[in-house]
Design a protein around this motif. Structure first.
Motif, short mmCIF file in Angstrom:
data_model
loop_
_atom_site.label_atom_id
_atom_site.label_comp_id
_atom_site.label_asym_id
_atom_site.label_seq_id
_atom_site.Cartn_x
_atom_site.Cartn_y
_atom_site.Cartn_z
N VAL A 196 44.47 43.21 39.35
CA VAL A 196 43.40 44.58 38.42
C VAL A 196 43.39 43.09 37.37
O VAL A 196 42.42 42.43 36.79
N THR A 236 35.40 45.30 39.22
CA THR A 236 36.80 46.15 38.66
C THR A 236 36.89 46.15 37.21
O THR A 236 37.05 47.15 36.37
N ALA A 263 43.01 50.40 39.86
CA ALA A 263 42.69 49.43 40.48
C ALA A 263 43.07 50.52 41.77
O ALA A 263 42.77 49.73 43.56
N LEU A 314 43.01 47.26 45.29
CA LEU A 314 43.67 46.04 44.40
C LEU A 314 45.25 47.06 43.37
O LEU A 314 45.29 47.93 44.43
N THR A 315 45.60 45.82 43.35
CA THR A 315 46.99 46.56 42.56
C THR A 315 46.29 46.38 41.48
O THR A 315 45.59 45.29 41.26
N PRO A 316 47.67 46.81 40.72
CA PRO A 316 47.28 46.84 39.07
C PRO A 316 47.28 45.04 38.48
O PRO A 316 46.83 45.17 37.09
#
Length: 298
Positions: A32, A8, A22, A27-29
């Motif tokens: 992250v 990440t 993200a 993933l979602t912000p």
């Protein structure tokens, strides 16, 4: 510390924002941000300065970034080794900006064709920082010219030993090299690399006084200027291998003719030794008559 956190971090650095990263890592912000916060807490450093938009990586964060790259590369190489595939993973390779760089892309293409799981990562720089990066493990190996003062932990293996030529525009009648150097406009290779020093040292030994009309820091540009009739110069053989160079006049440079060597520097205990040996063999083969066998070391 988890590899997903490190991946990440690399995604944020590559794409510039948490939101774009993200999307890349799925993933979602918010997730992250949580991963980076957890990494910062574990390492007890601030990786990103969040007072700016987008957040800017800190000097400590840059160190973490380099650590992340190294850990992920080692993890990838270990997985390849456990699968029994030694010719896989990422090969971090450096090269000086020299005419030898013409050979390297062809060699890397051949390596990739033979070993599709191998991922070359090339960086071009000066010889001193490349040697330091190999010694510190930031690079697996690098192409550099014959060099004084290699650290004892490093090994340098030449793959190219080639002659230097005094070149002149096509159609110029062959003459005594000393006379040409003393009377014709001269294009000087001006660069902080061993080749430039090698040429200048021989010019001094020959006692010639050149009539400099240009100072250029790339061999390819020098060959172009000679081809266009600007003057004469001295270049290594590998710089004269394109079809348009056939018409350029050439005479041996130096008495006896001066040669230079290019080779691969690596750590004596390199974990990538097998791959580096294969690359060395490909490079030596591409050099033809001037290729040097791996068994010959400095």
């Amino acid at each position: 510390m988890e590899t997903r956190q490190l991946k990440t971090l690399l995604a944020i650095h590559s794409h510039g924002t948490f939101a774009l990263a993200a999307d890349v890592v799925g993933l979602t912000p918010s997730a992250v941000s949580q991963q980076i916060q957890a990494l910062e807490n574990e390492l007890e450093v601030t990786i990103f300065d969040r007072s700016t938009r987008p957040p800017r990586i800190t000097p400590e964060g840059l160190q973490v970034l380099e650590m992340a790259k190294d850990i992920l590369r080692r993890a990838e190489d270990t997985k390849a080794s456990l699968r029994g595939d030694q010719i896989a993973g990422t090969l971090r390779f450096g090269s000086v900006r020299t005419s030898a760089l013409n050979l390297l892309p062809r060699a890397l293409v051949q390596m990739r064709q033979r070993h599709p799981a191998l991922k070359p990562s090339l960086r071009v720089s000066l010889s001193s920082p490349l040697i330091a990066d190999v010694a510190e493990g930031r690079l697996d190996a690098a192409i550099v010219a014959e060099h004084l003062g290699f650290p004892t932990a490093l090994r340098w293996s030449p793959f190219l030993r080639e002659p230097l030529w005094l070149i002149a525009p096509g159609g110029m009648e062959a003459a005594d090299p000393i006379e040409l150097l003393n009377t014709r406009p001269y294009i000087r290779f001006r660069s902080g690399v061993p080749l430039a020093n090698l040429i200048d040292t021989e010019l001094s030994r020959l006692g010639v006084v050149t009539n400099d009309v240009a100072e250029i820091d790339t061999i390819g540009s020098i060959v172009t200027c000679v081809r266009q009739g600007l003057g004469i110069s001295v270049v290594p053989h590998v710089a004269l291998e394109t079809p348009e160079d056939v018409g350029i006049s050439r005479l041996p440079f130096g008495f006896p003719q001066v040669t230079r060597q290019i080779g691969i520097v690596e750590r004596t205990t390199s974990p990538r030794a097998e791959i580096i040996a294969l690359l060395h063999a490909v490079l030596a083969d591409l050099c033809g008559d001037y290729g040097v066998d791996r068994s010959i070391r400095s």
